[in-house]
Scaffold this active site. Structure first.
Site, PDB file in Angstrom:
ATOM      1  N   GLU A 236       0.818  -1.202   0.000  1.00  0.00           N
ATOM      2  CA  GLU A 236       0.000   0.000   0.000  1.00  0.00           C
ATOM      3  C   GLU A 236       0.857   1.259   0.000  1.00  0.00           C
ATOM      4  OE1 GLU A 236      -3.080  -0.161   2.964  1.00  0.00           O
ATOM      5  OE2 GLU A 236      -3.410  -2.296   2.618  1.00  0.00           O
TER       6      GLU A 236
ATOM      7  N   CYS B 242       3.525   8.486   1.437  1.00  0.00           N
ATOM      8  CA  CYS B 242       4.046   7.528   2.400  1.00  0.00           C
ATOM      9  C   CYS B 242       4.213   6.204   1.655  1.00  0.00           C
ATOM     10  CB  CYS B 242       3.028   7.413   3.541  1.00  0.00           C
ATOM     11  SG  CYS B 242       3.426   6.179   4.764  1.00  0.00           S
TER      12      CYS B 242
ATOM     13  N   CYS C 155       6.243  -7.167   6.979  1.00  0.00           N
ATOM     14  CA  CYS C 155       7.309  -6.681   7.859  1.00  0.00           C
ATOM     15  C   CYS C 155       7.643  -7.772   8.858  1.00  0.00           C
ATOM     16  CB  CYS C 155       6.846  -5.428   8.604  1.00  0.00           C
ATOM     17  SG  CYS C 155       8.141  -4.666   9.609  1.00  0.00           S
TER      18      CYS C 155
ATOM     19  N   CYS D  26       5.950  -5.733  15.580  1.00  0.00           N
ATOM     20  CA  CYS D  26       5.372  -4.840  16.591  1.00  0.00           C
ATOM     21  C   CYS D  26       3.886  -5.206  16.700  1.00  0.00           C
ATOM     22  CB  CYS D  26       5.533  -3.377  16.189  1.00  0.00           C
ATOM     23  SG  CYS D  26       7.256  -2.899  15.900  1.00  0.00           S
TER      24      CYS D  26
ATOM     25  N   CYS E 123       0.890  -3.006  15.291  1.00  0.00           N
ATOM     26  CA  CYS E 123       0.930  -2.582  13.887  1.00  0.00           C
ATOM     27  C   CYS E 123       0.342  -3.678  12.993  1.00  0.00           C
ATOM     28  CB  CYS E 123       2.376  -2.302  13.498  1.00  0.00           C
ATOM     29  SG  CYS E 123       2.606  -1.966  11.744  1.00  0.00           S
TER      30      CYS E 123
ATOM     31  N   GLU F 268      10.039  -2.340   7.097  1.00  0.00           N
ATOM     32  CA  GLU F 268      11.091  -1.664   7.846  1.00  0.00           C
ATOM     33  C   GLU F 268      12.187  -1.257   6.849  1.00  0.00           C
ATOM     34  OE1 GLU F 268      11.849  -0.302  10.699  1.00  0.00           O
ATOM     35  OE2 GLU F 268      13.884  -0.013   9.975  1.00  0.00           O
TER      36      GLU F 268
ATOM     37  N   HIS G  78       8.097   5.094  20.945  1.00  0.00           N
ATOM     38  CA  HIS G  78       6.915   4.578  21.655  1.00  0.00           C
ATOM     39  C   HIS G  78       7.122   4.265  23.141  1.00  0.00           C
ATOM     40  CE1 HIS G  78       5.335   4.452  17.661  1.00  0.00           C
ATOM     41  NE2 HIS G  78       5.923   3.339  17.307  1.00  0.00           N
TER      42      HIS G  78
ATOM     43  N   CYS H 182      -1.610   5.375  10.032  1.00  0.00           N
ATOM     44  CA  CYS H 182      -0.384   4.729  10.485  1.00  0.00           C
ATOM     45  C   CYS H 182      -0.697   3.377  11.102  1.00  0.00           C
ATOM     46  CB  CYS H 182       0.307   5.571  11.548  1.00  0.00           C
ATOM     47  SG  CYS H 182       0.789   7.173  10.957  1.00  0.00           S
TER      48      CYS H 182
HETATM   49  N1  SAH Z   1       9.014   0.194  10.152  1.00  0.00           N
HETATM   50  C1  SAH Z   1       9.161   1.620  10.156  1.00  0.00           C
HETATM   51  C2  SAH Z   1       8.226   2.367   9.234  1.00  0.00           C
HETATM   52  C3  SAH Z   1       6.794   1.912   9.118  1.00  0.00           C
HETATM   53  S1  SAH Z   1       5.675   2.212  10.425  1.00  0.00           S
HETATM   54  C4  SAH Z   1       9.047   2.139  11.565  1.00  0.00           C
HETATM   55  O1  SAH Z   1       8.779   1.370  12.460  1.00  0.00           O
HETATM   56  O2  SAH Z   1       9.282   3.319  11.768  1.00  0.00           O
HETATM   57  C5  SAH Z   1       5.355   3.918  10.470  1.00  0.00           C
HETATM   58  C6  SAH Z   1       4.955   4.412  11.854  1.00  0.00           C
HETATM   59  O3  SAH Z   1       3.627   3.976  12.209  1.00  0.00           O
HETATM   60  C7  SAH Z   1       5.852   3.898  12.956  1.00  0.00           C
HETATM   61  O4  SAH Z   1       6.149   4.947  13.815  1.00  0.00           O
HETATM   62  C8  SAH Z   1       4.992   2.866  13.630  1.00  0.00           C
HETATM   63  O5  SAH Z   1       5.389   2.594  14.932  1.00  0.00           O
HETATM   64  C9  SAH Z   1       3.647   3.531  13.550  1.00  0.00           C
HETATM   65  N2  SAH Z   1       2.517   2.644  13.802  1.00  0.00           N
HETATM   66  C10 SAH Z   1       2.430   1.329  13.577  1.00  0.00           C
HETATM   67  N3  SAH Z   1       1.217   0.857  13.952  1.00  0.00           N
HETATM   68  C11 SAH Z   1       0.517   1.925  14.400  1.00  0.00           C
HETATM   69  C12 SAH Z   1      -0.794   2.078  14.907  1.00  0.00           C
HETATM   70  N4  SAH Z   1      -1.628   1.060  14.995  1.00  0.00           N
HETATM   71  N5  SAH Z   1      -1.183   3.324  15.280  1.00  0.00           N
HETATM   72  C13 SAH Z   1      -0.335   4.377  15.163  1.00  0.00           C
HETATM   73  N6  SAH Z   1       0.912   4.282  14.688  1.00  0.00           N
HETATM   74  C14 SAH Z   1       1.338   3.062  14.321  1.00  0.00           C
END
Ligand code: SAH
Length: 357
Positions: free
Chosen positions: A87, A100, A107, A111, A114, A158, A212, A331
């Site tokens: 996406e 974006c 990934c 996490c 996510c 990532e 975070h 996000c």
């Molecule tokens: N892997 C990279 C880039 C992709 S995620 C990274 O971790 O930075 C982009 C951002 O969205 C990251 O800051 C991630 O922690 C955040 N993110 C992931 N899931 C989310 C959610 N459910 N709500 C808000 N932010 C989230």
């Protein structure tokens, strides 16, 4: 496989071997300055245009294009040649346009909060697949009378786990499309060797770190890779990046109700920044809902309180609006599995209210 935006200028020159030398400039300019498809590069002969289109097919096939209710966020779901799905999100602000992009299909960072992390890793994206996301979004922005100037590597995947392709794409965006390094942001979960590699690169892109949590115990839980690269190491790498680049460093902080949104969390974060002399900018967003994570995002009052605590402690912080929640484009909501269902809904209902694709 080589796709339209895969070849470097040198590789394209090889492909154009036998053509007059100026053709390379014409094609390169057509692809990256005019953002034209091969068939539209009309200053080169038709036979060559056809040869290019055949040798260098597009990497992305559009499955879904959804526009948010306000019309300021566009989400694209693409399928790739092997059937993987990724996406891209285009965000139109009054003063700027940002795309974006995804750097991987899926990934491996796992996490829990996510959606992409919940779905797991499929494969690395190629430079052509990354660059094409930007070109297509830029073209789309142009049809809306806007110019895309900002790219954030905050989509699926990532970036630091696919650094060779990601970095080549950064150089292409800068060198061929002409985007300023200042307008390119690479976001990482905190892969220290990746940050160190970036520190040695010439182009001073912005670095965003998805923090975070400001203590290892909580961060181990939220961001499992923290066990490999704990906070002290991460902060040292960030400080070295800042020192080398003088660029903006931002920390992403998804506010999770009762987990990392308390005053003590803000105090800990401020202490961490102070200890490593990091004048970072903290971006706050309430956690967006995803199917596989039970805890909800912080309520507006808790977000405001956290923000105020940080500011009172001398930390720069901004509350970010969550864009695109209504189209699953916010996000952490990017997950190839999810919108496939959405697609069939869109198709069967003919036209969903937010669907302009
Ligand atoms: N892997 C990279 C880039 C992709 S995620 C990274 O971790 O930075 C982009 C951002 O969205 C990251 O800051 C991630 O922690 C955040 N993110 C992931 N899931 C989310 C959610 N459910 N709500 C808000 N932010 C989230």
């Amino acid at each position: 496989m080589s796709t339209l935006y895969t070849p470097s200028r040198e590789s394209l020159a090889e492909l154009l071997d036998g053509e007059p030398r100026y053709r390379l400039d014409q094609v390169w300019d057509g692809l990256y300055t005019q953002l034209a498809a091969p068939a539209e590069i009309t200053n080169v002969p038709k036979a060559l245009r056809e040869r290019l289109a055949f040798a260098l097919p597009n990497a992305l096939t559009q499955q879904v294009r959804r526009v948010s209710d306000g019309g300021d966020t566009v989400k694209y779901l693409w399928s790739l040649s092997d059937g993987s799905r990724i996406e891209t999100v285009l965000m139109l602000y009054p003063d700027r346009v940002t795309v974006c992009v995804s750097s991987q299909a899926g990934c491996a960072m796992a996490c829990g909060f996510c959606a992409t992390g919940q779905a797991g890793f499929t494969r690395q994206l190629t430079v052509g697949e990354i660059v094409e996301q930007v070109v297509v979004a830029a073209r789309d922005a142009r049809t809306m009378g806007r110019r895309l100037a900002n790219v954030v590597y905050m989509g699926m995947g990532e970036p630091m786990a696919n650094l060779p392709a990601v970095w080549e794409s950064v150089e292409r965006l800068h060198g061929a499309i002409g985007l300023s390094a200042r307008h390119i942001t690479v976001s990482t979960v905190g892969i220290v060797p990746g940050i160190r590699t970036l520190t040695e690169k010439q182009l001073p892109v912005n670095l965003a770190v998805s923090l975070h949590a400001a203590n290892d115990e909580l961060r181990d839980e939220l961001v499992p890779i923290n066990k490999r690269y704990p906070l002290d190491e991460l902060m040292e790498a960030c400080a070295a990046y800042l020192e080398a680049k003088g660029r903006r460093l931002s920390f992403e902080w998804a506010l999770i109700a009762g987990v990392n949104d308390r005053v003590q969390d803000a105090t800990e974060l401020a202490k961490l920044c102070r200890r490593f002399r990091l004048p970072a900018h903290v971006n706050l967003i309430p956690l967006n809902p995803t199917p596989g994570y039970p805890t909800v995002g912080s309520a507006a009052a808790a977000v405001a309180r956290f923000h105020r605590s940080l500011v009172d402690l001398g930390v720069n912080a901004t509350i970010r609006r969550n864009r695109g929640t209504d189209i699953d484009a916010a996000c952490g909501q990017l997950a190839a599995g999810q919108p496939v269902v959405t697609t069939s809904v869109v198709l069967s209902s003919g036209r969903a209210p937010s669907d302009k694709g």
